[in-house]
Design a protein around this motif. Structure first.
Motif, short mmCIF file in Angstrom:
data_model
loop_
_atom_site.label_atom_id
_atom_site.label_comp_id
_atom_site.label_asym_id
_atom_site.label_seq_id
_atom_site.Cartn_x
_atom_site.Cartn_y
_atom_site.Cartn_z
N UNK A 129 -22.06 26.21 -34.55
CA UNK A 129 -22.56 26.30 -33.18
C UNK A 129 -21.46 26.26 -32.13
N UNK A 130 -20.25 25.93 -32.53
CA UNK A 130 -19.13 25.87 -31.59
C UNK A 130 -18.73 27.26 -31.14
N UNK A 131 -17.96 27.32 -30.07
CA UNK A 131 -17.44 28.58 -29.57
C UNK A 131 -16.66 29.29 -30.67
N UNK A 132 -16.74 30.62 -30.67
CA UNK A 132 -16.07 31.42 -31.71
C UNK A 132 -14.58 31.11 -31.83
N UNK A 133 -13.94 30.74 -30.74
CA UNK A 133 -12.51 30.47 -30.77
C UNK A 133 -12.18 29.12 -31.39
N UNK A 134 -13.16 28.25 -31.54
CA UNK A 134 -12.95 26.90 -32.06
C UNK A 134 -13.46 26.69 -33.47
N UNK A 135 -14.54 27.34 -33.80
CA UNK A 135 -15.25 27.00 -35.04
C UNK A 135 -14.49 27.44 -36.28
N UNK A 136 -14.73 26.68 -37.35
CA UNK A 136 -14.10 26.94 -38.64
C UNK A 136 -15.06 27.61 -39.60
N UNK A 137 -16.33 27.71 -39.23
CA UNK A 137 -17.35 28.37 -40.04
C UNK A 137 -17.95 29.48 -39.21
N UNK A 138 -17.93 30.69 -39.76
CA UNK A 138 -18.44 31.83 -38.99
C UNK A 138 -19.71 32.41 -39.62
N UNK A 139 -20.26 33.38 -38.95
CA UNK A 139 -21.53 33.97 -39.37
C UNK A 139 -21.42 34.64 -40.74
N UNK A 140 -20.29 35.25 -41.03
CA UNK A 140 -20.12 35.87 -42.35
C UNK A 140 -20.22 34.84 -43.47
N UNK A 141 -19.66 33.65 -43.24
CA UNK A 141 -19.76 32.59 -44.25
C UNK A 141 -21.22 32.16 -44.42
N UNK A 142 -21.95 32.06 -43.30
CA UNK A 142 -23.37 31.70 -43.39
C UNK A 142 -24.12 32.70 -44.25
N UNK A 143 -23.86 33.97 -44.02
CA UNK A 143 -24.55 35.01 -44.78
C UNK A 143 -24.18 34.95 -46.26
N UNK A 144 -22.90 34.72 -46.54
CA UNK A 144 -22.45 34.63 -47.93
C UNK A 144 -23.12 33.46 -48.63
N UNK A 145 -23.14 32.29 -47.98
CA UNK A 145 -23.76 31.12 -48.59
C UNK A 145 -25.26 31.32 -48.76
N UNK A 146 -25.90 31.93 -47.77
CA UNK A 146 -27.33 32.21 -47.88
C UNK A 146 -27.63 33.12 -49.06
N UNK A 147 -26.81 34.16 -49.22
CA UNK A 147 -26.97 35.07 -50.36
C UNK A 147 -26.78 34.34 -51.69
N UNK A 148 -25.78 33.47 -51.76
CA UNK A 148 -25.53 32.72 -52.99
C UNK A 148 -26.72 31.81 -53.33
N UNK A 149 -27.26 31.17 -52.30
CA UNK A 149 -28.41 30.28 -52.54
C UNK A 149 -29.64 31.06 -53.00
N UNK A 150 -29.90 32.20 -52.37
CA UNK A 150 -31.05 33.01 -52.76
C UNK A 150 -30.90 33.51 -54.20
N UNK A 151 -29.69 33.93 -54.55
CA UNK A 151 -29.43 34.42 -55.90
C UNK A 151 -29.56 33.29 -56.92
#
Length: 127
Positions: free
Chosen positions: A68-90
């Motif tokens: 939820x942090x600003x894009x310039x600060x955060x260490x976790x991005x949307x691509x990682x969320x999608x990757x983890x979500x895909x791994x969990x669904x699989x």
């Protein structure tokens, strides 16, 4: 929610809290962490659900407050969320053990991202 988890959420700015809520509750075309967690829990044996629920809640807070942090600060991005979500669904398709293993792997990955060395400290504290 533990005291530490609650403090993480309370430290977010108003804008960050809005993004955190979107992560937790989802958007029009994306499932939120709460829905994903419920889907995971229904795949696990009843006796494993309370501990898994606690782990998923903590993981969701750690991921969501960072994302939820600003894009310039955060260490976790949307691509990682999608990757983890895909791994969990699989993993969900492969059964409870694979799902538990995947949650553990994601937890280790999140710990490495947010607190490098955290996982090594846990391993060295083990008997």
């Amino acid at each position: 929610m533990t005291k530490i988890d609650k403090e993480l959420v309370e430290q977010l700015s108003t804008e960050e809290q809005e993004w955190y809520n979107k992560f937790q509750n989802g958007l029009m075309f994306f499932s939120g962490w709460k829905e994903i967690s419920e889907e995971i829990l229904t795949c696990l044996p009843m006796e494993e659900r309370p501990e898994a629920q606690r782990l998923l809640e903590t993981l969701g807070i750690r991921i969501g407050t960072e994302w939820s942090k600003d894009n310039t600060e955060r260490k976790i991005d949307t691509d990682q969320l999608q990757t983890w979500g895909d791994k969990l669904r699989e993993a969900r398709k492969s059964g409870a053990q694979q799902l538990a293993d995947t949650v553990n792997k994601i937890t280790i990955e999140v710990n490495d991202i947010l607190d490098p060395g955290f996982n090594e400290n846990i391993a060295s504290d083990s008997p």
